[in-house]
Design an enzyme around this catalytic site. Structure first.
Site, PDB file in Angstrom:
ATOM      1  N   GLU A  40       0.839  -1.194   0.000  1.00  0.00           N
ATOM      2  CA  GLU A  40       0.000   0.000   0.000  1.00  0.00           C
ATOM      3  C   GLU A  40       0.877   1.248   0.000  1.00  0.00           C
ATOM      4  OE1 GLU A  40      -3.473   1.886   2.932  1.00  0.00           O
ATOM      5  OE2 GLU A  40      -1.974   0.514   3.750  1.00  0.00           O
ATOM      6  N   LYS A 110      -9.863   3.377  -1.488  1.00  0.00           N
ATOM      7  CA  LYS A 110      -9.970   2.700  -0.201  1.00  0.00           C
ATOM      8  C   LYS A 110     -11.199   3.151   0.583  1.00  0.00           C
ATOM      9  CE  LYS A 110      -7.125   1.746   3.915  1.00  0.00           C
ATOM     10  NZ  LYS A 110      -5.856   2.106   4.602  1.00  0.00           N
ATOM     11  N   CYS A 147      -5.425  -2.941   2.952  1.00  0.00           N
ATOM     12  CA  CYS A 147      -4.987  -2.857   4.344  1.00  0.00           C
ATOM     13  C   CYS A 147      -6.123  -2.970   5.371  1.00  0.00           C
ATOM     14  CB  CYS A 147      -4.168  -1.588   4.550  1.00  0.00           C
ATOM     15  SG  CYS A 147      -3.088  -1.657   6.009  1.00  0.00           S
TER      16      CYS A 147
END
Length: 264
Positions: A40, A110, A147
């Site tokens: 990431e 995200k 993540c």
């Protein structure tokens, strides 16, 4: 599908990180990989300057991604990572991008921002609002996560219901009490409860754990990296998914079903 996982410590200079990413792409291709997953936020980071992700953020047609797209031309390797892209209000989006043969074939902003364990990703980043797409690689369907998303089982389940065989998770998993245990527990749970492969890649270095891994659909870790820079490979077998779903049909046996979460 042969997957490669390239973990490294992201520096504050995007040029250095671009060179590392391109080197990993070349090595993954030489190793026969169909898919390369990188960490990431690979564009730029600095522990001493948390605002570095904003200062260094680039649009997707900026020099960082442009160099990687050029390096991807002429082959079928699919490469996945996330980068920070500037948006209005002096903030950024954390955008997962999928590169193949000179093009961005998919992107995902995200959804779940890391506002936990005394960190506040939302100070610099705005969340996305759309469910990630699936990407086909070597005949298998790949679902995209980033993540902190792994702590939210409903996203992984939605991707599995949409048809994902594999979940990928570029990450920068921060060190801390029990955090390595959380990493293995959560990635294993998401794979096992959805009878999918999980390919989770972590940044390494002074702040983050590394420890990239592949979990198979019955919760078995079939590849693991250490805490340092590494490129490791694993084979993902569609027959293993079929077997897991025949002996453990959790997707069929669900009782709590909402219409909007049904496969598209």
């Amino acid at each position: 599908m042969k997957v490669a996982m390239g973990q490294f410590a992201v520096s504050r200079e995007w040029q250095e990180n671009a060179a590392i990413c391109i080197g990993l792409m070349n090595n993954a291709l030489a190793g026969g990989a169909d898919l390369l997953v990188l960490p990431e936020a690979v564009l730029a980071q600095d522990i001493a300057d948390p605002d570095r992700v904003l200062k260094a953020a680039q649009p997707l047609d900026g020099p960082f991604v442009t160099q990687l797209l050029a390096a991807s031309r002429g082959n079928t390797l699919t490469t996945i990572m996330s980068v920070h892209v500037p948006v209005e209000g002096n903030k950024a989006h954390n955008v997962l991008i999928v590169l193949r043969n000179g093009e961005i074939i998919a992107r995902y902003v995200k959804l779940h921002l890391y506002d936990a364990f005394a960190m506040q990703e939302s100070q610099r980043v705005n969340p996305g609002h759309e469910v990630p797409p699936l990407v086909e690689v070597a005949g298998m369907k790949v679902g995209l996560m980033t993540c902190y998303d792994v702590r939210f089982p409903e996203l992984a389940r939605r991707l599995a219901l949409d048809g994902a065989d594999v979940l990928v998770l570029p990450s920068a998993w921060v060190k801390g009490p029990l955090k390595e245990m959380h990493w293995e527990l959560l990635t294993t749970a998401r794979a096992l409860e959805n009878t999918c492969y999980m390919v989770a890649v972590g940044e390494c270095g002074p702040r983050n754990i590394g420890n990239s891994l592949v979990i198979d659909p019955l919760g078995v870790a079939i590849a693991k990296a250490p805490e340092s820079a590494a490129l490791i490979f694993a084979e993902l077998d569609p027959q293993r998914i079929a077997w897991a779903r025949s002996v453990l049909p959790v997707l069929e046996n669900r009782r709590f079903v909402r219409p909007e979460l049904q496969p598209r």
